[in-house]
Scaffold this motif. Sequence first.
Motif, short mmCIF file in Angstrom:
data_model
loop_
_atom_site.label_atom_id
_atom_site.label_comp_id
_atom_site.label_asym_id
_atom_site.label_seq_id
_atom_site.Cartn_x
_atom_site.Cartn_y
_atom_site.Cartn_z
N GLY A 469 0.81 -1.21 0.00
CA GLY A 469 0.00 0.00 0.00
C GLY A 469 0.84 1.26 0.00
N PHE A 470 2.16 1.12 -0.13
CA PHE A 470 3.05 2.28 -0.10
C PHE A 470 3.14 2.92 -1.49
CE2 PHE A 470 5.66 -0.07 3.38
CZ PHE A 470 4.58 0.04 4.24
N SER A 471 3.13 4.24 -1.52
CA SER A 471 3.23 4.97 -2.77
C SER A 471 3.84 6.33 -2.48
CB SER A 471 1.85 5.15 -3.41
OG SER A 471 1.90 6.02 -4.51
N GLU A 472 4.53 6.88 -3.45
CA GLU A 472 5.09 8.22 -3.29
C GLU A 472 4.00 9.29 -3.34
OE1 GLU A 472 8.11 8.68 -6.23
OE2 GLU A 472 9.49 7.28 -5.26
N LYS A 473 2.82 8.90 -3.77
CA LYS A 473 1.69 9.83 -3.83
C LYS A 473 0.73 9.58 -2.67
CE LYS A 473 1.74 10.10 -8.91
NZ LYS A 473 0.92 9.92 -10.15
N PRO A 474 0.07 10.63 -2.21
CA PRO A 474 -0.94 10.42 -1.17
C PRO A 474 -2.11 9.63 -1.74
CG PRO A 474 -1.02 12.68 -1.98
CD PRO A 474 0.20 12.05 -2.59
N GLN A 475 -2.75 8.85 -0.87
CA GLN A 475 -3.88 8.03 -1.30
C GLN A 475 -5.10 8.31 -0.42
OE1 GLN A 475 -2.58 3.75 -2.26
NE2 GLN A 475 -0.81 4.56 -1.14
N LEU A 476 -6.24 8.40 -1.07
CA LEU A 476 -7.51 8.61 -0.37
C LEU A 476 -8.54 7.66 -0.97
CD1 LEU A 476 -9.15 10.40 1.67
CD2 LEU A 476 -9.79 11.78 -0.33
N TYR A 477 -9.15 6.86 -0.12
CA TYR A 477 -10.15 5.89 -0.58
C TYR A 477 -11.40 6.00 0.28
CZ TYR A 477 -6.03 3.73 -2.74
OH TYR A 477 -4.89 3.51 -3.47
N THR A 478 -12.50 5.51 -0.27
CA THR A 478 -13.70 5.33 0.53
C THR A 478 -13.71 3.88 1.03
OG1 THR A 478 -15.09 4.64 -1.33
CG2 THR A 478 -14.98 7.01 -0.83
N LEU A 479 -14.24 3.67 2.22
CA LEU A 479 -14.29 2.32 2.75
C LEU A 479 -15.24 1.43 1.96
CD1 LEU A 479 -14.23 2.94 6.62
CD2 LEU A 479 -12.33 2.50 5.07
N SER A 480 -16.17 2.04 1.25
CA SER A 480 -17.06 1.26 0.40
C SER A 480 -16.33 0.69 -0.81
CB SER A 480 -18.25 2.11 -0.06
OG SER A 480 -17.80 3.24 -0.79
N ASP A 481 -15.20 1.28 -1.15
CA ASP A 481 -14.33 0.76 -2.21
C ASP A 481 -13.41 -0.27 -1.57
OD1 ASP A 481 -12.63 0.30 -4.34
OD2 ASP A 481 -11.72 2.30 -4.32
N LYS A 482 -13.95 -1.49 -1.37
CA LYS A 482 -13.24 -2.49 -0.58
C LYS A 482 -11.87 -2.83 -1.14
CE LYS A 482 -15.42 -5.98 1.17
NZ LYS A 482 -16.24 -7.21 1.33
N ARG A 483 -11.73 -2.79 -2.45
CA ARG A 483 -10.46 -3.12 -3.08
C ARG A 483 -9.52 -1.92 -3.16
NH1 ARG A 483 -8.35 -7.63 -2.94
NH2 ARG A 483 -7.10 -7.10 -4.76
N GLU A 484 -9.97 -0.77 -2.66
CA GLU A 484 -9.15 0.45 -2.66
C GLU A 484 -8.54 0.67 -4.05
OE1 GLU A 484 -7.20 0.99 1.55
OE2 GLU A 484 -7.48 -1.16 1.19
N VAL A 485 -9.42 0.75 -5.02
CA VAL A 485 -9.02 0.87 -6.42
C VAL A 485 -8.90 2.33 -6.85
CG1 VAL A 485 -9.70 0.40 -8.80
CG2 VAL A 485 -10.01 -1.36 -7.05
N GLU A 486 -9.91 3.14 -6.50
CA GLU A 486 -9.94 4.52 -6.99
C GLU A 486 -9.34 5.46 -5.96
OE1 GLU A 486 -13.01 7.86 -8.86
OE2 GLU A 486 -13.82 6.04 -7.91
N ASN A 487 -8.16 5.98 -6.28
CA ASN A 487 -7.48 6.95 -5.42
C ASN A 487 -8.11 8.32 -5.65
OD1 ASN A 487 -5.78 8.52 -3.91
ND2 ASN A 487 -3.92 8.00 -5.04
#
Length: 510
Positions: A469-487
Motif C-alpha cells: 500500500g506504499f506509494s510516493e503519492k498520497p492516497q484517499l479511498y472510501t471504505l465502500s471501495d473495498k479493493r481500494e481501487v480509486e485513489n
Amino acid sequence: MAQYKNLSALFFLLGFLLKPYDSSAQWGKDNIPNVVLIYTDDLGYGDLSFAGGKIPTPNIDKLFGEGINFTHAYSSAATCTPSRYSLLTGEYAWRSKGRGVARGNASALIDSGRQTLASVFKEAGFKTAVIGKWHLGLGGADGPDWNGVISPGPLDIGFDEAFLIPATGDRVPTVFVKNDRVLNLDPSDPITVSYGEKVGDWPTGKENPELLTTMYSHGHDQTIVNGVSRIGYMTGGKSALWRDEDISDRLVEESRKFISNSGNQPFFLYFSTHDIHVPRIAHERWQGRSGFGPRGDVILQLDEAVGMILNHLEKEKKLDSTLIIFTSDNGPVWDDGYVDLAFELIGDHDATGGLRGGKYSAFEAGTRVPFAVFGPGIPKGETQETIFSQIDLLASFASLLGQSTDVNSAPDSEDHHLVLLGKSEEGREGLVQEAISGVLSYVSNDGFKYIPPSNGAAIVPWGPKIETGFSEKPQLYTLSDKREVENLADKMPEKRAELAKKLQAVIDQK
C-alpha cells in the motif's frame, strides 16, 4: 483524553448483561459476567465460512450469527507484536521505538505495574489468565532467564495465571512458559538462546535441509525443532520442547482448567491462539482434512478449539454468563516463511473477504479483522458498521466495571462500550492503522481512509507477495471501495488535507 470513571456503568452492566439469565441479579461476586477474549493469529475476515470462506467454521460462525458482527473493526497494526501491545495497554505501539515484531528473547515490552486490560479486570475482582501466544517480550533488560524465574512478565501486569508460547511458533525457544518458569525444564539441560550467532550443535535448516519435514521458503532456516527450522538459535531444554501438532489441544486444555478452577469468581480469559500462524502444523486428526493444505487444516483446528471452549463453558454452566469476543491480531498471509502450498491450494477461498492487501500492509486487509461480540444481553444476528478499534477494549471495560482509565498509561483508548454491546452506533472519530516500516494511515468515521506518501517497496520485500500500500503519492479511498481501487486524493484535495491533519494530530498527541 478525559479520565474515565463511571460508577453508574456498574448498574448498566448489571441491567444489560445479567438480566437475560438472572433478572433478579444484584451486583456481586456471583453475578458479574465472565469475559473470554479469543485472539486469533493471521486470520482474515474472509477466512470464516459465514463471510464466504470455503473452509467450514461453524463454531466461530455461531459467535457472529448469534452475536454482533463488526464489519469495520480494526487491530491497531498489521503485525502481531504492536497489535497485542495496543490491545493490552490502550496505547498505539508506534508511540515509542522498540515495539515492532519482537524477537523470541526480547525483554518485556510492557512495564511492571502498568495499567492493562488484565489489570482493569483484576481490580474489579476478576480472576485473570493469559493462555497462548504472548510475543510481547519477557524478563528484564537482558531478556528472559529461561533457566530461572522469568520476570517481569504477564504476572506483573494484571494476570493471575499465564501459560505461554513466549513469542511465536516459528521462533525459538520452542517451549511453554507456565506463570514465570519454563514448563518441564530439566535443570541439568539448560536452555541457551541466541538471535545473533549459532549456539550449541543442534542442526539448522540452512545446514541440514534433509532433516526438515516442513521446508522453509524465506528466513526460518535456523535451529530445527520437531522437523521445522525456526528463526533464532537454541540448544538445551529437550524435556521442555513442544510438539507443534499438540499446541492447540494443550492451549484448550489449560483454558478449560482455568475456567473450571475459577469457581464462583468472575474471570477474564485472554485466549490467544497460535493458529493460524506459521508453521501451520495441525494435529494429525486435521491434517489433509480441509482440501486447502496446511493453512486450511489449521483453520479447521482453530474452529474446533473455539467449539471446545464453548462446550466447556456450557458444561460448567457458565456459557449464559460469559461475554465472548472473537477477533484477530492482523489480516491474512500466505507464504510467511514455509513451503506449505498456501498460495497453490487457495482455490476460490478469499481470505481477505474482498479487501486489498494482507498482513504487513497499509491496505485494509492488513488491519480490518473479524470481530464478534457474543453473550448475555448482546443482540443476536446484528451487524455493526461503526468503526471500532481493539485499542478501545481497555477504556470500554474500565467504564463498564467502574474503573478509572489511566490516561498516561492508556492515552489512545476510548470508552465505546455502548458500541461494543450493540447499544450505539456513535463510535470513534477516526483511528490509526500501522503497517510495516512505521507507515501510519488514518480511517475516518465518515467512510474515508488516508494513506500518506511513503518511499517503501510496493510489495512486501522478503517473500509474502502482499501489496504494502506504499506509494510516493498520497492516497484517499472510501471504505465502500473495498479493493481500494480509486485513489481520490487528487479529486478530493480538501478531504485529503483534512484527514492528513487529523492523522498528524493523533501523532502529535502527548
